[in-house]
Design a protein around this motif. Structure first.
Motif, PDB file in Angstrom:
ATOM      1  N   HIS A 113      -0.246  59.996  19.901  1.00 32.50           N
ATOM      2  CA  HIS A 113       0.956  60.819  20.012  1.00 32.50           C
ATOM      3  C   HIS A 113       1.284  60.970  21.494  1.00 32.50           C
ATOM      4  O   HIS A 113       0.387  61.146  22.321  1.00 32.50           O
ATOM      5  N   SER A 114       2.555  60.919  21.844  1.00 35.60           N
ATOM      6  CA  SER A 114       2.958  61.186  23.221  1.00 35.60           C
ATOM      7  C   SER A 114       2.749  62.664  23.524  1.00 35.60           C
ATOM      8  O   SER A 114       2.794  63.515  22.634  1.00 35.60           O
ATOM      9  N   ILE A 115       2.515  62.952  24.781  1.00 39.55           N
ATOM     10  CA  ILE A 115       2.291  64.341  25.201  1.00 39.55           C
ATOM     11  C   ILE A 115       3.282  64.664  26.310  1.00 39.55           C
ATOM     12  O   ILE A 115       3.574  63.821  27.164  1.00 39.55           O
ATOM     13  N   ARG A 116       3.821  65.857  26.295  1.00 42.78           N
ATOM     14  CA  ARG A 116       4.793  66.286  27.302  1.00 42.78           C
ATOM     15  C   ARG A 116       4.329  67.542  28.028  1.00 42.78           C
ATOM     16  O   ARG A 116       5.123  68.229  28.643  1.00 42.78           O
ATOM     17  N   SER A 117       3.044  67.836  27.940  1.00 36.74           N
ATOM     18  CA  SER A 117       2.483  69.025  28.577  1.00 36.74           C
ATOM     19  C   SER A 117       1.545  68.608  29.707  1.00 36.74           C
ATOM     20  O   SER A 117       1.250  67.424  29.873  1.00 36.74           O
ATOM     21  N   PRO A 118       1.061  69.566  30.503  1.00 33.41           N
ATOM     22  CA  PRO A 118       0.196  69.209  31.641  1.00 33.41           C
ATOM     23  C   PRO A 118      -1.129  68.598  31.194  1.00 33.41           C
ATOM     24  O   PRO A 118      -1.649  68.912  30.122  1.00 33.41           O
ATOM     25  N   PHE A 119      -1.670  67.725  32.025  1.00 35.78           N
ATOM     26  CA  PHE A 119      -3.023  67.229  31.846  1.00 35.78           C
ATOM     27  C   PHE A 119      -3.983  68.162  32.558  1.00 35.78           C
ATOM     28  O   PHE A 119      -3.676  68.681  33.633  1.00 35.78           O
ATOM     29  N   THR A 120      -5.139  68.336  31.965  1.00 40.23           N
ATOM     30  CA  THR A 120      -6.067  69.348  32.481  1.00 40.23           C
ATOM     31  C   THR A 120      -7.448  68.794  32.788  1.00 40.23           C
ATOM     32  O   THR A 120      -8.285  69.507  33.340  1.00 40.23           O
ATOM     33  N   GLY A 121      -7.723  67.548  32.431  1.00 39.80           N
ATOM     34  CA  GLY A 121      -9.058  66.996  32.609  1.00 39.80           C
ATOM     35  C   GLY A 121      -9.211  66.251  33.923  1.00 39.80           C
ATOM     36  O   GLY A 121      -8.334  66.282  34.797  1.00 39.80           O
ATOM     37  N   PRO A 122     -10.327  65.539  34.079  1.00 35.97           N
ATOM     38  CA  PRO A 122     -10.574  64.765  35.301  1.00 35.97           C
ATOM     39  C   PRO A 122      -9.691  63.537  35.362  1.00 35.97           C
ATOM     40  O   PRO A 122      -9.038  63.180  34.373  1.00 35.97           O
ATOM     41  N   PRO A 123      -9.663  62.853  36.505  1.00 33.97           N
ATOM     42  CA  PRO A 123      -8.898  61.601  36.583  1.00 33.97           C
ATOM     43  C   PRO A 123      -9.433  60.560  35.606  1.00 33.97           C
ATOM     44  O   PRO A 123     -10.615  60.556  35.259  1.00 33.97           O
ATOM     45  N   VAL A 124      -8.563  59.681  35.167  1.00 38.16           N
ATOM     46  CA  VAL A 124      -8.973  58.606  34.263  1.00 38.16           C
ATOM     47  C   VAL A 124      -9.858  57.632  35.054  1.00 38.16           C
ATOM     48  O   VAL A 124      -9.476  57.175  36.128  1.00 38.16           O
ATOM     49  N   PRO A 125     -11.057  57.311  34.547  1.00 34.28           N
ATOM     50  CA  PRO A 125     -11.970  56.427  35.293  1.00 34.28           C
ATOM     51  C   PRO A 125     -11.371  55.046  35.532  1.00 34.28           C
ATOM     52  O   PRO A 125     -10.557  54.543  34.750  1.00 34.28           O
ATOM     53  N   ALA A 126     -11.819  54.424  36.601  1.00 29.75           N
ATOM     54  CA  ALA A 126     -11.294  53.112  36.979  1.00 29.75           C
ATOM     55  C   ALA A 126     -11.560  52.058  35.918  1.00 29.75           C
ATOM     56  O   ALA A 126     -10.721  51.180  35.677  1.00 29.75           O
ATOM     57  N   ASP A 127     -12.721  52.122  35.244  1.00 26.46           N
ATOM     58  CA  ASP A 127     -13.014  51.103  34.242  1.00 26.46           C
ATOM     59  C   ASP A 127     -12.103  51.229  33.029  1.00 26.46           C
ATOM     60  O   ASP A 127     -11.727  50.218  32.412  1.00 26.46           O
ATOM     61  N   VAL A 128     -11.694  52.459  32.688  1.00 26.99           N
ATOM     62  CA  VAL A 128     -10.754  52.651  31.584  1.00 26.99           C
ATOM     63  C   VAL A 128      -9.377  52.127  31.987  1.00 26.99           C
ATOM     64  O   VAL A 128      -8.694  51.448  31.208  1.00 26.99           O
TER      65      VAL A 128
END
Length: 326
Positions: free
Chosen positions: A124-139
């Motif tokens: 699902h698309s999200i239109r709210s703030p992200f709250t977690g860590p940065p997406v890892p480089a390998d992902v």
């Protein structure tokens, strides 16, 4: 493994997966036609679902249909076929955008395909703030591989380029707010309870960035009573640019397949995605969105990637409603 059978339940599963794909403003501009003697499931554009103010060339319509084709191919693999996909197979039928051949069985079901198929129902698309860590480089590298598998590229810009892209998006958002036709077309796609299965339900909308850093699409622009309370979004957003090497209708279909492959791969890793399409709705700004250092390429979508709550689902037409002759 046992050869799959293209019966009514299988057809419903295939089309149900296809229509779960994202489409611009949830227009769902597709219909499906089975050619049983050839074991081909055709995917046709529905031009009356187009958005002439936002998408006068039909580029976003093709991207939307391409995403449905990717889901259809993934579902076919899940059910045991080794599907062949032909894009724009008949020049005399411009609305026939793809044909998926289902005449040969797969040797086995690949775990990667099974993971993507399961993600179809959780994306699902999200239109709210992200709250977690940065997406890892390998992902991120895996997401770039997913785009490359569909003849597209996923560019990951640095901070300076990200700021430039967000500036272009903000410029496009201002234009979409002040242009009467574009504003009316976008705002008319907000779905009220009990209304059409097309469009975006109000529950799936999001707030504006309190810091003004991220130009999220404001479906309630010029209608303050419809605004959600602003929230603070992430300070260093991870933006990605989906690019193709050509800019013909067939390239737009590849862009849609690549977009959905990226989104499903992200969902497998519990990475959320927000689509920033505003700058793609202007020929000039879409050209400006490409990175000149990347070589001859055409921007097709901006994505914002991160970790956060699961987005709200948007409604879909039942499979039976979009299959010819059903």
């Amino acid at each position: 493994m046992t050869a799959p059978v293209l019966d009514a339940p299988a057809l419903e599963k295939l089309v149900s997966a296809a229509v779960a794909a994202p489409s611009v403003h949830n227009t769902q501009p597709w219909r499906f036609h089975l050619v049983p003697e050839a074991s081909v499931l055709e995917v046709w554009a529905v031009r009356e679902r187009a958005l002439p103010a936002i998408d006068p060339e039909g580029r976003a319509l093709h991207v939307s249909v391409g995403a449905a084709v990717l889901n259809l191919r993934t579902a076919a693999q899940h059910l045991g076929w080794s599907p062949g996909v032909r894009l724009s197979p008949d020049p005399s039928e411009p609305d026939l955008l793809a044909g998926v051949e289902l005449d040969s069985a797969a040797v086995c079901r690949a775990p990667a395909v099974e993971a993507l198929y399961a993600a179809i129902w959780r994306r699902h698309s999200i239109r709210s703030p992200f709250t977690g860590p940065p997406v890892p480089a390998d992902v991120l590298a895996e997401l770039a591989d997913a785009a490359r598998a569909e003849d597209a590229e996923l560019e990951l810009p640095d901070d300076a380029e990200t700021a430039r892209l967000l500036h272009l998006t903000a410029e496009a958002e201002r234009h979409g707010t002040t242009d009467r036709a574009q504003r009316a077309e976008s705002r008319s796609r907000v779905r009220r309870p009990g209304s059409s299965l097309y469009g975006i339900p109000a529950s799936a909308l999001g707030p504006q960035d309190a810091a003004g850093r991220l130009p999220m699409r404001d479906f309630g622009a010029l209608a303050p009573e419809q605004h959600l309370a602003p929230q603070r979004f992430e300070e260093r957003p991870r933006i990605a640019v989906l690019l193709t090497h050509g800019d013909r209708p067939v390239d737009w279909l590849h862009a849609g397949m690549a977009l959905e492959h990226v989104l499903l791969a992200a969902t497998v890793h519990r990475v959320r995605a927000s689509l920033l399409h505003q700058a793609m709705e202007s020929r000039f700004l879409r050209w400006e969105a490409r990175d000149a250092h990347h070589g001859p390429a055409f921007a097709q979508m901006l994505l914002r990637l991160g970790y956060g709550p699961e987005g709200a689902p948007t409604p879909r037409r039942p499979a039976a409603d979009v299959i010819d002759g059903s």
